[in-house]
Design a protein around this motif. Structure first.
Motif, PDB file in Angstrom:
ATOM      1  N   GLN A  19      45.229  57.009  97.747  1.00 41.53           N
ATOM      2  CA  GLN A  19      43.933  56.899  97.082  1.00 41.53           C
ATOM      3  C   GLN A  19      42.825  56.865  98.133  1.00 41.53           C
ATOM      4  N   ALA A  20      41.653  57.212  97.692  1.00 45.34           N
ATOM      5  CA  ALA A  20      40.496  57.151  98.579  1.00 45.34           C
ATOM      6  C   ALA A  20      40.363  55.737  99.153  1.00 45.34           C
ATOM      7  N   GLY A  21      40.113  55.682 100.445  1.00 47.70           N
ATOM      8  CA  GLY A  21      39.996  54.401 101.120  1.00 47.70           C
ATOM      9  C   GLY A  21      41.283  53.889 101.739  1.00 47.70           C
ATOM     10  N   ASP A  22      42.396  54.507 101.375  1.00 42.33           N
ATOM     11  CA  ASP A  22      43.691  54.094 101.908  1.00 42.33           C
ATOM     12  C   ASP A  22      43.886  54.587 103.332  1.00 42.33           C
ATOM     13  N   SER A  23      44.966  54.079 103.924  1.00 39.87           N
ATOM     14  CA  SER A  23      45.375  54.512 105.259  1.00 39.87           C
ATOM     15  C   SER A  23      46.716  55.223 105.177  1.00 39.87           C
ATOM     16  N   LEU A  24      46.955  56.056 106.188  1.00 41.27           N
ATOM     17  CA  LEU A  24      48.216  56.795 106.253  1.00 41.27           C
ATOM     18  C   LEU A  24      48.474  57.136 107.712  1.00 41.27           C
ATOM     19  N   ARG A  25      49.731  57.092 108.107  1.00 39.11           N
ATOM     20  CA  ARG A  25      50.068  57.482 109.472  1.00 39.11           C
ATOM     21  C   ARG A  25      51.009  58.675 109.452  1.00 39.11           C
ATOM     22  N   LEU A  26      50.605  59.723 110.141  1.00 40.12           N
ATOM     23  CA  LEU A  26      51.443  60.895 110.324  1.00 40.12           C
ATOM     24  C   LEU A  26      52.160  60.813 111.670  1.00 40.12           C
ATOM     25  N   SER A  27      53.359  61.339 111.688  1.00 39.07           N
ATOM     26  CA  SER A  27      54.130  61.412 112.927  1.00 39.07           C
ATOM     27  C   SER A  27      54.503  62.859 113.202  1.00 39.07           C
ATOM     28  N   CYS A  28      54.671  63.164 114.460  1.00 42.46           N
ATOM     29  CA  CYS A  28      55.106  64.503 114.859  1.00 42.46           C
ATOM     30  C   CYS A  28      56.132  64.337 115.978  1.00 42.46           C
ATOM     31  N   ALA A  29      57.357  64.718 115.690  1.00 42.41           N
ATOM     32  CA  ALA A  29      58.433  64.618 116.675  1.00 42.41           C
ATOM     33  C   ALA A  29      58.592  65.951 117.387  1.00 42.41           C
ATOM     34  N   ALA A  30      58.642  65.904 118.700  1.00 45.88           N
ATOM     35  CA  ALA A  30      58.741  67.115 119.515  1.00 45.88           C
ATOM     36  C   ALA A  30      60.083  67.202 120.217  1.00 45.88           C
ATOM     37  N   SER A  31      60.528  68.425 120.424  1.00 45.98           N
ATOM     38  CA  SER A  31      61.753  68.643 121.171  1.00 45.98           C
ATOM     39  C   SER A  31      61.665  69.970 121.892  1.00 45.98           C
ATOM     40  N   GLY A  32      62.454  70.125 122.930  1.00 42.52           N
ATOM     41  CA  GLY A  32      62.579  71.408 123.589  1.00 42.52           C
ATOM     42  C   GLY A  32      61.918  71.521 124.941  1.00 42.52           C
ATOM     43  N   ARG A  33      60.926  70.758 125.220  1.00 37.69           N
ATOM     44  CA  ARG A  33      60.219  70.827 126.491  1.00 37.69           C
ATOM     45  C   ARG A  33      59.739  69.436 126.825  1.00 37.69           C
ATOM     46  N   ALA A  34      59.553  69.170 128.107  1.00 35.26           N
ATOM     47  CA  ALA A  34      59.119  67.837 128.520  1.00 35.26           C
ATOM     48  C   ALA A  34      57.853  67.431 127.778  1.00 35.26           C
ATOM     49  N   PHE A  35      58.025  66.540 126.840  1.00 37.45           N
ATOM     50  CA  PHE A  35      56.916  66.149 125.967  1.00 37.45           C
ATOM     51  C   PHE A  35      55.755  65.565 126.753  1.00 37.45           C
ATOM     52  N   SER A  36      56.078  64.838 127.788  1.00 31.86           N
ATOM     53  CA  SER A  36      55.032  64.144 128.537  1.00 31.86           C
ATOM     54  C   SER A  36      54.133  65.094 129.316  1.00 31.86           C
ATOM     55  N   THR A  37      54.463  66.372 129.353  1.00 31.18           N
ATOM     56  CA  THR A  37      53.603  67.343 130.040  1.00 31.18           C
ATOM     57  C   THR A  37      52.663  68.066 129.081  1.00 31.18           C
ATOM     58  N   LEU A  38      52.772  67.798 127.810  1.00 28.68           N
ATOM     59  CA  LEU A  38      52.034  68.534 126.790  1.00 28.68           C
ATOM     60  C   LEU A  38      50.793  67.793 126.309  1.00 28.68           C
ATOM     61  N   VAL A  39      49.717  68.532 126.144  1.00 23.73           N
ATOM     62  CA  VAL A  39      48.574  68.047 125.385  1.00 23.73           C
ATOM     63  C   VAL A  39      48.918  68.245 123.909  1.00 23.73           C
ATOM     64  N   MET A  40      48.679  67.238 123.103  1.00 18.65           N
ATOM     65  CA  MET A  40      49.035  67.309 121.689  1.00 18.65           C
ATOM     66  C   MET A  40      47.773  67.256 120.826  1.00 18.65           C
ATOM     67  N   GLY A  41      47.784  68.059 119.781  1.00 17.88           N
ATOM     68  CA  GLY A  41      46.629  68.114 118.902  1.00 17.88           C
ATOM     69  C   GLY A  41      47.016  67.979 117.442  1.00 17.88           C
ATOM     70  N   TRP A  42      46.049  67.599 116.640  1.00 18.09           N
ATOM     71  CA  TRP A  42      46.181  67.565 115.186  1.00 18.09           C
ATOM     72  C   TRP A  42      45.057  68.409 114.587  1.00 18.09           C
ATOM     73  N   PHE A  43      45.445  69.242 113.628  1.00 21.50           N
ATOM     74  CA  PHE A  43      44.503  70.073 112.902  1.00 21.50           C
ATOM     75  C   PHE A  43      44.799  69.923 111.416  1.00 21.50           C
ATOM     76  N   ARG A  44      43.884  70.366 110.592  1.00 17.36           N
ATOM     77  CA  ARG A  44      44.127  70.349 109.154  1.00 17.36           C
ATOM     78  C   ARG A  44      43.539  71.604 108.527  1.00 17.36           C
ATOM     79  N   GLN A  45      44.100  71.957 107.383  1.00 19.19           N
ATOM     80  CA  GLN A  45      43.655  73.177 106.719  1.00 19.19           C
ATOM     81  C   GLN A  45      43.721  73.021 105.212  1.00 19.19           C
ATOM     82  N   VAL A  46      42.631  73.414 104.582  1.00 16.70           N
ATOM     83  CA  VAL A  46      42.541  73.485 103.133  1.00 16.70           C
ATOM     84  C   VAL A  46      42.735  74.946 102.740  1.00 16.70           C
ATOM     85  N   PRO A  47      43.472  75.223 101.676  1.00 15.55           N
ATOM     86  CA  PRO A  47      43.664  76.621 101.270  1.00 15.55           C
ATOM     87  C   PRO A  47      42.342  77.359 101.134  1.00 15.55           C
ATOM     88  N   GLY A  48      42.281  78.527 101.730  1.00 14.54           N
ATOM     89  CA  GLY A  48      41.080  79.326 101.655  1.00 14.54           C
ATOM     90  C   GLY A  48      40.063  79.028 102.734  1.00 14.54           C
TER      91      GLY A  48
END
Length: 124
Positions: free
Chosen positions: A13-42
Motif C-alpha cells: 500500500q502507499a506509504g509502505d516499505s519494501l526491500r528488494l534483493s539482487c543476487a549475483a553470480s559468475g564474476r567477482a561481485f566486489s568489482t562491480l558497480v551495481m544499479g537499480w532501474f525501474r520501468q513502467v510499460p510504455g
C-alpha cells in the motif's frame, strides 16, 4: 558473465516499505558497480540508484532521494534496494544491473548485465 536474480517484489500500500534483493553470480561481485532501474510499460527505463563496488558511494534519482537506500553485502554477492514511503506512481518493474567499468553511472547503456526484473505494485 554475470547472472542477476531479483527478488522481494510484491503488492504494497502507499506509504509502505519494501526491500528488494539482487543476487549475483559468475564474476567477482566486489568489482562491480551495481544499479537499480525501474520501468513502467510504455515508458523508458528510469534510473533509481547505484552503488560503488565498495559500497562507500551511492547515487540516487532525485525522486527517491531520502526514501530509498541502495546497499550491498559483498560477502553474500547481494545488492539491496530498501524502499520506504512508496507511492502509487512508483509501481513498476524494478531491475538490478551490473556495470563492469569502474565509476558510477545513471545511464542504463553503461550497464553490462541485467536481471529479469521484479514487479512492485503500490496501491493507493
Amino acid at each position: 558473465q554475470v547472472q542477476l536474480v531479483e527478488s522481494g517484489g510484491g503488492l504494497v500500500q502507499a506509504g509502505d516499505s519494501l526491500r528488494l534483493s539482487c543476487a549475483a553470480s559468475g564474476r567477482a561481485f566486489s568489482t562491480l558497480v551495481m544499479g537499480w532501474f525501474r520501468q513502467v510499460p510504455g515508458k523508458e527505463r528510469e534510473f533509481v540508484g547505484c552503488i560503488s563496488w565498495s559500497g562507500g558511494i551511492t547515487w540516487y534519482a532525485d525522486s527517491v532521494k531520502g526514501r530509498f537506500t541502495v546497499s550491498r553485502d559483498n560477502a553474500k554477492n547481494t545488492v539491496y534496494l530498501q524502499m520506504s514511503s512508496l507511492r502509487p506512481e512508483e509501481t513498476a518493474v524494478y531491475y538490478c544491473s551490473a556495470r563492469v567499468s569502474p565509476g558510477l553511472s545513471r545511464n542504463e547503456d553503461d550497464y553490462n548485465y541485467w536481471g529479469q526484473g521484479t514487479q512492485v505494485t503500490v496501491s493507493s
